[in-house]
Design an enzyme around this catalytic site. Structure first.
Site, PDB file in Angstrom:
ATOM      1  N   LYS A  45       3.624   9.440   1.176  1.00 25.06           N
ATOM      2  CA  LYS A  45       4.596   9.861   0.164  1.00 25.06           C
ATOM      3  C   LYS A  45       5.779   8.885   0.144  1.00 25.06           C
ATOM      4  CE  LYS A  45       7.224  12.318  -2.631  1.00 25.06           C
ATOM      5  NZ  LYS A  45       6.978  12.255  -4.098  1.00 25.06           N
ATOM      6  N   ASN A  69       5.574  16.818 -13.484  1.00 25.03           N
ATOM      7  CA  ASN A  69       6.262  17.071 -12.218  1.00 25.03           C
ATOM      8  C   ASN A  69       7.684  16.551 -12.244  1.00 25.03           C
ATOM      9  OD1 ASN A  69       6.899  14.705 -10.116  1.00 25.03           O
ATOM     10  ND2 ASN A  69       5.122  14.049 -11.328  1.00 25.03           N
ATOM     11  N   MET A  71       9.331  16.500  -8.830  1.00 25.53           N
ATOM     12  CA  MET A  71       9.388  16.864  -7.410  1.00 25.53           C
ATOM     13  C   MET A  71      10.747  16.499  -6.814  1.00 25.53           C
ATOM     14  SD  MET A  71       6.371  18.087  -7.132  1.00 25.53           S
ATOM     15  CE  MET A  71       6.174  18.320  -5.379  1.00 25.53           C
ATOM     16  N   LEU A  73      11.423  13.628  -5.072  1.00 24.09           N
ATOM     17  CA  LEU A  73      11.274  12.824  -3.851  1.00 24.09           C
ATOM     18  C   LEU A  73      11.346  13.653  -2.561  1.00 24.09           C
ATOM     19  CD1 LEU A  73      10.778   9.839  -3.318  1.00 24.09           C
ATOM     20  CD2 LEU A  73      13.128   9.375  -3.973  1.00 24.09           C
ATOM     21  N   ASN A 126       8.458   1.486  -4.425  1.00 23.40           N
ATOM     22  CA  ASN A 126       8.456   2.303  -5.642  1.00 23.40           C
ATOM     23  C   ASN A 126       9.707   1.994  -6.469  1.00 23.40           C
ATOM     24  OD1 ASN A 126       8.316   4.277  -7.584  1.00 23.40           O
ATOM     25  ND2 ASN A 126       8.077   5.991  -6.169  1.00 23.40           N
ATOM     26  N   CYS A 129      10.666   5.866  -9.622  1.00 23.20           N
ATOM     27  CA  CYS A 129      10.751   7.328  -9.517  1.00 23.20           C
ATOM     28  C   CYS A 129      11.577   7.874 -10.680  1.00 23.20           C
ATOM     29  CB  CYS A 129      11.374   7.781  -8.206  1.00 23.20           C
ATOM     30  SG  CYS A 129      11.530   9.586  -8.226  1.00 23.20           S
ATOM     31  N   GLY A 248      -3.586   6.214 -13.123  1.00 22.15           N
ATOM     32  CA  GLY A 248      -3.282   6.962 -14.340  1.00 22.15           C
ATOM     33  C   GLY A 248      -4.529   7.437 -15.047  1.00 22.15           C
TER      34      GLY A 248
HETATM   35  O1  RRO Z   1       8.915  12.785  -6.099  1.00 24.71           O
HETATM   36  C1  RRO Z   1       8.856  12.671  -7.339  1.00 24.71           C
HETATM   37  O2  RRO Z   1       9.453  13.433  -8.126  1.00 24.71           O
HETATM   38  C2  RRO Z   1       8.096  11.597  -7.973  1.00 24.71           C
HETATM   39  C3  RRO Z   1       8.183  10.271  -7.603  1.00 24.71           C
HETATM   40 BR1  RRO Z   1       9.189   9.698  -6.140  1.00 24.71          BR
HETATM   41  C4  RRO Z   1       7.485   9.300  -8.343  1.00 24.71           C
HETATM   42  O3  RRO Z   1       7.534   8.076  -8.073  1.00 24.71           O
HETATM   43  N1  RRO Z   1       6.737   9.706  -9.397  1.00 24.71           N
HETATM   44  C5  RRO Z   1       6.654  11.003  -9.764  1.00 24.71           C
HETATM   45  O4  RRO Z   1       5.968  11.328 -10.735  1.00 24.71           O
HETATM   46  N2  RRO Z   1       7.334  11.953  -9.029  1.00 24.71           N
END
Ligand code: RRO
Length: 310
Positions: A45, A69, A71, A73, A126, A129, A248
């Protein structure tokens, strides 16, 4: 050498398939499940200097056409993933670490610590994000991207890769590729992260489907396949000295084959892995092998980038 053998940075992979960072990779148990699966490799992750809880739930929802999403991070902090990388058996399969610091300084601190551990782990930085409130994506700010790559190249001082967001304009493909090409240690480009800041609406509830950011989030799955293929192929064409990892819209052998035709050396699975679990890799390997055999291909190399134009 088998039909599905792949290669990245001179490292051999038994299959081109792996998880997309974010899926099945936050905790040791999930990484171990990736290790036990038929994936050719695995990635941790995206990590930050310190552990993060991430955004409030619900923060991921699957839909008929994919997923959304935000999320935010959530991760256990880079030391947790570095510990995993120290204990990992690299003879079993290669391991990638995804690094996503909240600032240039955080990224340099993490890259310094990972470098000092002297591991064969592969770093995917990355730059894309989409879900940290108040933090724009680095790869949509070309000056910030240039500074980040300059600093990462200086501090890391060995080959690495970048996780890119989708671009939607030829001028942006040109400019992003030109920046990447100025950084020879960037040896691979992973295309694409989720398409950021989309909005899914449930008409029964007349509501958004995830809580953070008033329902805005990154989409993956069927929604993004053509955008992903375009980005893989755009960077494959523009960056002849680098490799591309496709990500993707992969849910069967057919989409894996499309990513290979577009130019991918390895292929990541996000939404479909989240929905189906690690058993998906055995199915995808079998479906890809069936397509290759039916078409008379003997290796992935014969397919990579061989997309025909009209
Ligand atoms: O954790 C996230 O919300 C997230 C990340 Br870091 C990312 O690079 N891509 C994504 O779709 N969610």
């Amino acid at each position: 050498m088998s039909l599905l053998s792949a290669s990245l940075l001179g490292i051999d992979f038994a299959s081109p398939l792996m998880n997309a960072s974010g899926v099945c990779c936050r905790y040791n148990e999930e990484l171990d499940a990736m290790l036990a699966s038929d994936a050719g490799s695995l990635i941790t992750k995206s990590c930050t200097l310190l552990p993060r809880e991430g955004n409030p739930e619900p923060r991921y929802t699957a839909t008929a056409l994919g997923s959304i999403n935000s999320m935010g991070l959530p991760n256990e902090g880079y030391e947790y993933y570095l510990d995993y990388a120290v204990k990992h058996d690299y003879a079993k399969k290669p391991l990638f670490m995804s690094v996503a610091g909240l600032s240039l300084e955080d990224n340099m601190a993490m890259l310094t610590a990972i470098r000092e551990a002297k591991l064969p782990a592969i770093v995917e930085l990355n730059l894309s994000c989409p879900n940290v409130p108040g933090k724009p994506q680095i790869a949509y700010d070309f000056e910030a991207m240039e500074s980040m790559l300059e600093a990462a190249s200086r501090v890391w001082a060995q080959p690495f890769g970048v996780k890119m967001p989708p671009y939607f304009d030829i001028a942006h493909f040109d400019e992003a590729a030109a920046i990447l090409n100025r950084h020879p240690l960037v040896k691979f480009i992973t295309c694409i992260n989720s398409i950021g800041n989309a909005l899914v609406i449930d008409i029964e509830r007349e509501s958004v489907v995830i809580k953070p950011k008033d329902g805005f989030g990154g989409i993956g799955g069927d929604y993004v396949l053509p955008t992903a293929l375009a980005n893989v192929n755009a960077f494959f064409r523009r960056c002849p000295d680098k490799q591309v990892i496709g990500c993707g819209g992969v849910k069967s052998g057919a989409e894996v084959f499309m990513h290979l035709l577009a130019g991918a050396s390895l292929v990541q699975v996000g939404t479909a892995l989240q929905e189906e679990g690690c058993g998906i890799f055995a199915r995808l390997n079998a479906e890809l092998a069936e397509i290759l055999q039916r078409k008379g291909y003997r290796s992935l190399e014969e397919v990579r980038g061989k997309l025909r134009t009209l």
